[in-house]
Design a protein around this motif. Sequence first.
Motif, PDB file in Angstrom:
ATOM      1  N   ASN A 169       6.248 -19.844  14.628  1.00 49.49           N
ATOM      2  CA  ASN A 169       5.746 -21.045  15.301  1.00 49.49           C
ATOM      3  C   ASN A 169       6.282 -21.181  16.723  1.00 49.49           C
ATOM      4  O   ASN A 169       5.662 -21.841  17.552  1.00 49.49           O
ATOM      5  CB  ASN A 169       6.103 -22.294  14.498  1.00 49.49           C
ATOM      6  N   SER A 170       7.427 -20.577  17.009  1.00 51.05           N
ATOM      7  CA  SER A 170       7.974 -20.661  18.365  1.00 51.05           C
ATOM      8  C   SER A 170       7.473 -19.529  19.257  1.00 51.05           C
ATOM      9  O   SER A 170       7.926 -19.390  20.380  1.00 51.05           O
ATOM     10  CB  SER A 170       9.503 -20.696  18.326  1.00 51.05           C
ATOM     11  N   GLY A 171       6.525 -18.719  18.750  1.00 56.94           N
ATOM     12  CA  GLY A 171       5.882 -17.731  19.616  1.00 56.94           C
ATOM     13  C   GLY A 171       6.308 -16.293  19.425  1.00 56.94           C
ATOM     14  O   GLY A 171       5.934 -15.437  20.217  1.00 56.94           O
ATOM     15  N   VAL A 172       7.077 -15.986  18.403  1.00 56.69           N
ATOM     16  CA  VAL A 172       7.494 -14.604  18.158  1.00 56.69           C
ATOM     17  C   VAL A 172       6.335 -13.875  17.474  1.00 56.69           C
ATOM     18  O   VAL A 172       5.905 -14.279  16.404  1.00 56.69           O
ATOM     19  CB  VAL A 172       8.759 -14.552  17.275  1.00 56.69           C
ATOM     20  N   PRO A 173       5.813 -12.794  18.102  1.00 55.25           N
ATOM     21  CA  PRO A 173       4.659 -12.116  17.499  1.00 55.25           C
ATOM     22  C   PRO A 173       5.001 -11.346  16.222  1.00 55.25           C
ATOM     23  O   PRO A 173       4.243 -11.359  15.274  1.00 55.25           O
ATOM     24  CB  PRO A 173       4.163 -11.176  18.586  1.00 55.25           C
ATOM     25  N   ASN A 174       6.147 -10.680  16.185  1.00 55.08           N
ATOM     26  CA  ASN A 174       6.550  -9.882  15.023  1.00 55.08           C
ATOM     27  C   ASN A 174       8.024 -10.111  14.731  1.00 55.08           C
ATOM     28  O   ASN A 174       8.847 -10.108  15.643  1.00 55.08           O
ATOM     29  CB  ASN A 174       6.331  -8.387  15.271  1.00 55.08           C
ATOM     30  N   VAL A 175       8.331 -10.278  13.460  1.00 56.13           N
ATOM     31  CA  VAL A 175       9.708 -10.464  13.033  1.00 56.13           C
ATOM     32  C   VAL A 175      10.040  -9.337  12.060  1.00 56.13           C
ATOM     33  O   VAL A 175       9.291  -9.087  11.122  1.00 56.13           O
ATOM     34  CB  VAL A 175       9.907 -11.826  12.332  1.00 56.13           C
ATOM     35  N   GLY A 176      11.153  -8.655  12.298  1.00 56.84           N
ATOM     36  CA  GLY A 176      11.584  -7.581  11.408  1.00 56.84           C
ATOM     37  C   GLY A 176      12.775  -8.017  10.554  1.00 56.84           C
ATOM     38  O   GLY A 176      13.466  -8.978  10.873  1.00 56.84           O
ATOM     39  N   LEU A 177      12.968  -7.305   9.456  1.00 58.86           N
ATOM     40  CA  LEU A 177      14.101  -7.568   8.584  1.00 58.86           C
ATOM     41  C   LEU A 177      15.025  -6.358   8.580  1.00 58.86           C
ATOM     42  O   LEU A 177      14.571  -5.231   8.395  1.00 58.86           O
ATOM     43  CB  LEU A 177      13.616  -7.842   7.150  1.00 58.86           C
ATOM     44  N   LEU A 178      16.306  -6.609   8.794  1.00 57.41           N
ATOM     45  CA  LEU A 178      17.279  -5.523   8.759  1.00 57.41           C
ATOM     46  C   LEU A 178      17.714  -5.259   7.337  1.00 57.41           C
ATOM     47  O   LEU A 178      17.953  -6.186   6.564  1.00 57.41           O
ATOM     48  CB  LEU A 178      18.517  -5.889   9.598  1.00 57.41           C
ATOM     49  N   THR A 179      17.803  -3.988   6.987  1.00 57.33           N
ATOM     50  CA  THR A 179      18.275  -3.606   5.676  1.00 57.33           C
ATOM     51  C   THR A 179      19.317  -2.511   5.829  1.00 57.33           C
ATOM     52  O   THR A 179      19.442  -1.886   6.875  1.00 57.33           O
ATOM     53  CB  THR A 179      17.136  -3.078   4.792  1.00 57.33           C
ATOM     54  N   ARG A 180      20.047  -2.291   4.772  1.00 56.34           N
ATOM     55  CA  ARG A 180      21.032  -1.227   4.743  1.00 56.34           C
ATOM     56  C   ARG A 180      20.430  -0.084   3.935  1.00 56.34           C
ATOM     57  O   ARG A 180      19.790  -0.323   2.908  1.00 56.34           O
ATOM     58  CB  ARG A 180      22.296  -1.745   4.062  1.00 56.34           C
ATOM     59  N   PRO A 181      20.624   1.170   4.366  1.00 58.74           N
ATOM     60  CA  PRO A 181      20.063   2.281   3.588  1.00 58.74           C
ATOM     61  C   PRO A 181      20.662   2.313   2.179  1.00 58.74           C
ATOM     62  O   PRO A 181      21.826   1.979   1.976  1.00 58.74           O
ATOM     63  CB  PRO A 181      20.448   3.529   4.367  1.00 58.74           C
ATOM     64  N   GLU A 182      19.843   2.708   1.231  1.00 59.95           N
ATOM     65  CA  GLU A 182      20.270   2.768  -0.159  1.00 59.95           C
ATOM     66  C   GLU A 182      21.245   3.917  -0.350  1.00 59.95           C
ATOM     67  O   GLU A 182      21.032   5.020   0.122  1.00 59.95           O
ATOM     68  CB  GLU A 182      19.032   2.991  -1.047  1.00 59.95           C
TER      69      GLU A 182
END
Length: 146
Positions: free
Chosen positions: A131-144
């Motif tokens: 809603n504040s204008g960010v086109p894409n949001v990613g999620l950080l993960t740790r490798p398995e």
Amino acid sequence: MSRKNGRRRKPMGEINVVPYIDVTLVLLIIFMITTPLLQTGVKVDLPEAESAVVEPKNDPPLVLTIHKEPAGDYKYYIMCCDKEQEPIEREEVDGKVSAILAEKPETQVLIEADRDVDYGTVVTMMAGLKNSGVPNVGLLTRPEEN
């Protein structure tokens, strides 16, 4: 059956379809109004296979961290532009991110959340960023680890 002039009335073998048409038109109008409302939401692009390492673009990414304290409270942190991670209030996140993206619109925005953070909290954060204008949001993960 009632008699008129001594004759029996024949039963009517037709169905009155006018009420069915009225109901159909009302349902059509309801669906036309509610369909655009259902199309809002957070778009999440789920991977189909193992996730690959994403290389950052030119600028370092903006990372929002959600940390769950032992007492159950959430603490929010922001890190951007090669600065140290600093605490931030939840209400200030959208304004701060908007200000950073106004200066550098190509900045990637990533969310890093503890394993114990509720799914709803992460989705609420993503929706606020969207809603504040960010086109894409990613999620950080740790490798398995194997």
